[in-house]
Design an enzyme around this catalytic site. Structure first.
Site, PDB file in Angstrom:
ATOM      1  N   GLU A  33       2.249 -26.140   7.081  1.00  0.00           N
ATOM      2  CA  GLU A  33       2.689 -26.611   8.398  1.00  0.00           C
ATOM      3  C   GLU A  33       1.670 -26.254   9.489  1.00  0.00           C
ATOM      4  O   GLU A  33       2.016 -25.868  10.595  1.00  0.00           O
ATOM      5  CB  GLU A  33       4.097 -26.102   8.714  1.00  0.00           C
ATOM      6  CG  GLU A  33       5.055 -26.578   7.610  1.00  0.00           C
ATOM      7  CD  GLU A  33       6.522 -26.576   7.974  1.00  0.00           C
ATOM      8  OE1 GLU A  33       6.849 -26.618   9.171  1.00  0.00           O
ATOM      9  OE2 GLU A  33       7.337 -26.545   7.039  1.00  0.00           O
TER      10      GLU A  33
ATOM     11  N   GLY B 117       0.755   2.326  -6.636  1.00  0.00           N
ATOM     12  CA  GLY B 117       0.697   1.603  -7.903  1.00  0.00           C
ATOM     13  C   GLY B 117       1.992   0.875  -8.219  1.00  0.00           C
ATOM     14  O   GLY B 117       1.990  -0.235  -8.759  1.00  0.00           O
TER      15      GLY B 117
ATOM     16  N   GLN C  28       0.833  -1.216   0.000  1.00  0.00           N
ATOM     17  CA  GLN C  28       0.000   0.000   0.000  1.00  0.00           C
ATOM     18  C   GLN C  28       0.863   1.260   0.000  1.00  0.00           C
ATOM     19  O   GLN C  28       0.576   2.212  -0.719  1.00  0.00           O
ATOM     20  CB  GLN C  28      -0.916  -0.016   1.230  1.00  0.00           C
ATOM     21  CG  GLN C  28      -1.981   1.065   1.225  1.00  0.00           C
ATOM     22  CD  GLN C  28      -3.067   0.820   0.183  1.00  0.00           C
ATOM     23  OE1 GLN C  28      -3.236  -0.292  -0.304  1.00  0.00           O
ATOM     24  NE2 GLN C  28      -3.775   1.868  -0.177  1.00  0.00           N
TER      25      GLN C  28
END
Lengths: 400, 381
Positions: free
Chosen positions: B363, B340, B336
């Site tokens: 796991e 872009g 974030q």
């Protein structure tokens, strides 16, 4: 190119050991017993009646819990910060109100006096707090100055051998019961944060008065009230550090006190989990104890995991506060205390909300402890630096 | 209590970091894209002692402890999570159970080459119909004279395309459910053993994940690890330890993503200021750092408990659950912060974001960890 690893001699004797010392185990056991036997009885009544636990304060003093960080030569217990947070956690597990009373005396009254007071002041004040059953307070916040502590307006003016204080402080824990207050006031109106200085004000100083107690959402058995200074006169020797160092002293004190609030949150979180587990095992719905429903199990697992994380951060921060940081680490202890405080307080809020949810309608009733803890825990993300201030502190360190 | 690395541990961390940055990082992006198993990396890691960190030197290991192992996995995963899990599987899921449950002869024959990195191991438990419910596996092992004859299929086997040795779980008696499960050490050139092709995955793409098939595969009885019916216990105990490795992997992924986000926020300008001047971004960074520190402490605590021969099931589950979910949040925020650009292959954060996702699944899923934790807290506390 890198060299092949070989087993270093005695690598296992390295520095990662999560166990408590025998002394620490012993103290935890002692405080736990004291909390269950002496603080737990009446805890709900005191909350309902907004009654300060005066009867246990003297005993807390006798046990050495009010001056834990004060050196023994000044009457304190002289323990390390980790031992201190372990004790606060045990008290908070039973009564968060009592825990903050103890934490404030230790962290924001004794600690700055021990670190910044001159010898005469230390000898006069610390033994009475650490061993005399007296408690302390800390006056920083004002009606117009909360997170932005540097903007405070209470004034201190030098007059011969005295300082004369005028102004008002708000939200002061232990107000009216404390014998000594560490108070931050403005000694230079032009100098912003650098114009602040810290003082020790005795409760019997002329011109000092305590206002009407606040009615609070939680921590009702801790006392919170405003302080009023009207030409309040204190001796010149009650200045902590040098003139102009008040802001620095306040921030260092808060770095330290955050450990106590983180420990308080951990204690509340632990109790919320214990109560949830006990209730879930006892309460049956759909023909089985609700502890057998996976939705309840997963809430309990999440609370347990976050408790482990909060406690580890708090203990790590306590260790760091006792260790001198290398230059590369900078003020690592300050960042870690902020991390512990923001994480532990927010996790404890989530845990209390989930524990109350597990209790269903009963959790909403005052007869169940979780309803009190749910109110008590709320302040932990606010006082001694809001969560937002902790995040700013952490970010400032990261972006240094 | 003391939580500072010793000088030796710091030296180890620096050594591994240098290896990771000089040798592993340059290929991380490429192997993620092609899925090519980095066998050369494994060989070099073996020369450094990273393939059997906590194994005794007499069996080809580095003779260190679980905490050291965590440092290794974190540092490698910090630059390449695929490489991290390759090492984690070899160390935790293959070497560890042989050391704990193997005979002296088995240790000499299998552990020494695996721990020293001469051979690569894989752990074959999961089946198409038996994931979290491992006891429901359908592979069989029928005793025939001095041999067992194995038949069945395994899926999602990390290192599976390139492994030299497989630790295989099969049932000697399906009717006995988990009490029939038995473990075998199987060289992958054993007749009847076959593996599938590399499978393209969302993340940790070059870890050689594939399926295995056993067709009348004859395994000598001396290659049975533990006794008949002890396989489930061995698998569960092994996964307790494996979870510490995955926690360390998640920690490394988060640390790598955090460092990139921190640097990017201080360099990228919008509205005439650096991103790091905005309070929203500062708060993201503060939360990321806090959660990474918490995860590291939980991981180290689990490692410390394991090394002290204490019961560490609860600590390992706490560490795995917290670290994996933390890595998901931290890599998401790191992406974030990159905006872009973070969504493109130009930056590493999209890889970190994809790689983190598996740590909540393999796991023992987060849900299995919660079942384990709840059982301890509700029934055993």
């Amino acid at each position: 190119m890198v060299t092949t690893l070989t087993a270093p001699p005695a690598a296992s004797a390295g520095g990662v050991d999560f166990s408590l010392s025998e002394d620490q185990e012993l103290l935890v056991e002692q405080v736990r017993r004291f909390a269950e036997e002496r603080i737990l009885p009446g805890v709900e009544e005191r909350d309902r009646e907004h009654r300060f636990p005066s009867e246990v304060v003297a005993e807390l003093g006798e046990l050495g819990l009010l001056g834990m960080l004060v050196e023994e030569e000044y009457g304190g217990a002289g323990v390390d910060p980790l031992t201190y947070v372990l004790a606060i956690e045990e008290i908070a597990r039973i009564c968060p109100s009592t825990a903050v009373t103890v934490s404030v005396t230790n962290s924001v009254c004794c600690w700055p006096i021990a670190h910044y007071g001159d010898e005469r002041l230390k000898r006069a004040v610390l033994p009475r707090l650490a061993a005399g059953g007296e408690i302390g307070g800390f006056g920083l916040t004002e009606p117009g100055s909360g997170s932005d502590a540097g903007s405070l307006r209470t004034s201190a003016r030098r007059d011969g051998d005295s300082w004369v204080l005028n102004g008002e402080k708000a939200w002061i824990t232990n107000a009216g019961f404390a014998s000594w207050y560490v108070v931050v006031a403005r000694t230079d109106p032009q100098a912003g944060k650098r114009g602040l200085s810290a003082f020790v004000v005795p409760a019997d100083a002329a011109g000092f008065a305590v206002g009407k107690p606040e009615e609070k959402l939680g921590l009702r058995a801790s006392r919170t009230a405003p302080l009023h200074f009207t030409d309040c006169r204190i001796p010149a020797g009650n200045l902590l550090g040098a003139e102009g160092q008040g802001f620095k002293i306040a921030l260092a004190t808060l770095d330290h006190s955050r450990l106590g609030i983180a420990a308080q949150a951990v204690g509340i979180h632990r109790r919320a989990l214990e109560l949830a587990v006990a209730y879930a095992r006892d309460r049956s719905q759909f023909g089985v104890p609700i502890a057998q429903h996976q939705a309840i199990q997963f809430k309990i697992a999440q609370m347990s995991t976050e408790l482990a994380a909060a406690r580890a951060l708090t203990h790590f921060a306590a260790l760091a506060s006792a260790a001198p940081a290398s230059a590369a680490q900078g003020d690592r202890a300050g960042r870690l205390a902020a991390e512990a405080k923001v994480y532990a307080s927010e996790a404890a809020n989530r845990a209390c909300a989930e524990s109350l949810q597990i209790h269903g309608g009963n959790g909403f009733h005052q007869d169940y402890q979780i309803s009190r803890l749910y109110r008590d825990v709320r302040v932990t993300t606010i006082y001694e630096g809001t969560s937002e201030m902790q995040r700013l502190v952490i970010a400032r360190h990261l972006l240094r | 209590m003391e939580i500072e690395l010793s000088d030796e541990q710091k030296l180890l961390r620096e050594t591994v970091r240098r290896f990771a940055e000089e040798v592993v990082q340059p290929r991380a992006k490429e192997i993620d894209e092609t899925g090519e198993f980095p066998r050369a990396f494994f060989d070099q890691a073996g020369e450094l002692g990273l393939t059997g960190v906590a194994m005794p030197e007499e069996y080809g290991g580095a003779g260190m402890d679980t905490l050291a192992y965590c440092l290794v996995i974190e540092e490698v995963s910090r630059v390449c999570a695929t490489s991290g899990v390759i090492l984690s599987v070899n160390n935790s899921l293959v070497c560890d159970p042989i050391l704990k449950f193997g005979s002296e002869e088995q240790k000499r024959e299998f552990l020494t080459p695996l721990a020293s990195g001469k051979k690569l191991g894989c752990f074959a438990l999961t089946e198409p119909g038996a994931g979290s419910d491992a006891a429901g596996l359908r592979s069989t092992a029928r005793r025939d004279g001095d041999d067992y004859v194995l038949n069945g299929n395994k899926v999602f086997i990390t290192n599976g395309t390139d492994a030299d040795v497989a630790l295989v779980f099969a049932s000697v008696d399906l009717a006995q459910k988990h009490k029939g499960i038995t473990a075998f050490l199987v060289p992958t050139d054993t007749p009847g053993y076959s593996h599938g092709m590399h499978e393209f995955k969302l993340g940790v793409n070059a870890s050689g994940t594939t399926e295995l098939a056993f067709e009348d595969m004859r395994v000598p009885a001396r290659q049975r690890l533990g006794g008949d019916g002890e396989g489930f216990k061995i698998a569960m105990s092994t996964l307790d330890g494996g979870r510490i490795g995955i926690a360390a992997q998640a920690l490394g992924i988060a640390q790598g993503a955090f460092e990139e986000a921190l640097a990017y926020a201080q360099q990228r300008e919008q509205f005439g200021k650096h991103l790091s001047d905005f309070q929203a971004i500062q708060f993201y960074l503060a939360d990321m750092a806090t959660e990474i520190d918490a995860a590291r402490l939980l991981t180290w605590k689990a490692a410390w408990a394991k090394d002290g021969q204490k019961r560490f099931t609860l600590e390992a589950a706490h560490a795995k659950l917290f670290a994996s979910e933390m890595a998901q949040r931290v890599t998401n925020k790191a992406l974030q912060i990159h905006g872009g650009y973070g969504y493109t292959k130009e930056y590493n954060v999209e890889r970190y974001f994809r790689d983190a996702r598996i740590t909540e699944i393999y796991e023992g899923t987060s849900e299995i960890q919660k079942m384990v934790i709840a059982d301890w807290v509700i029934n055993r506390a």
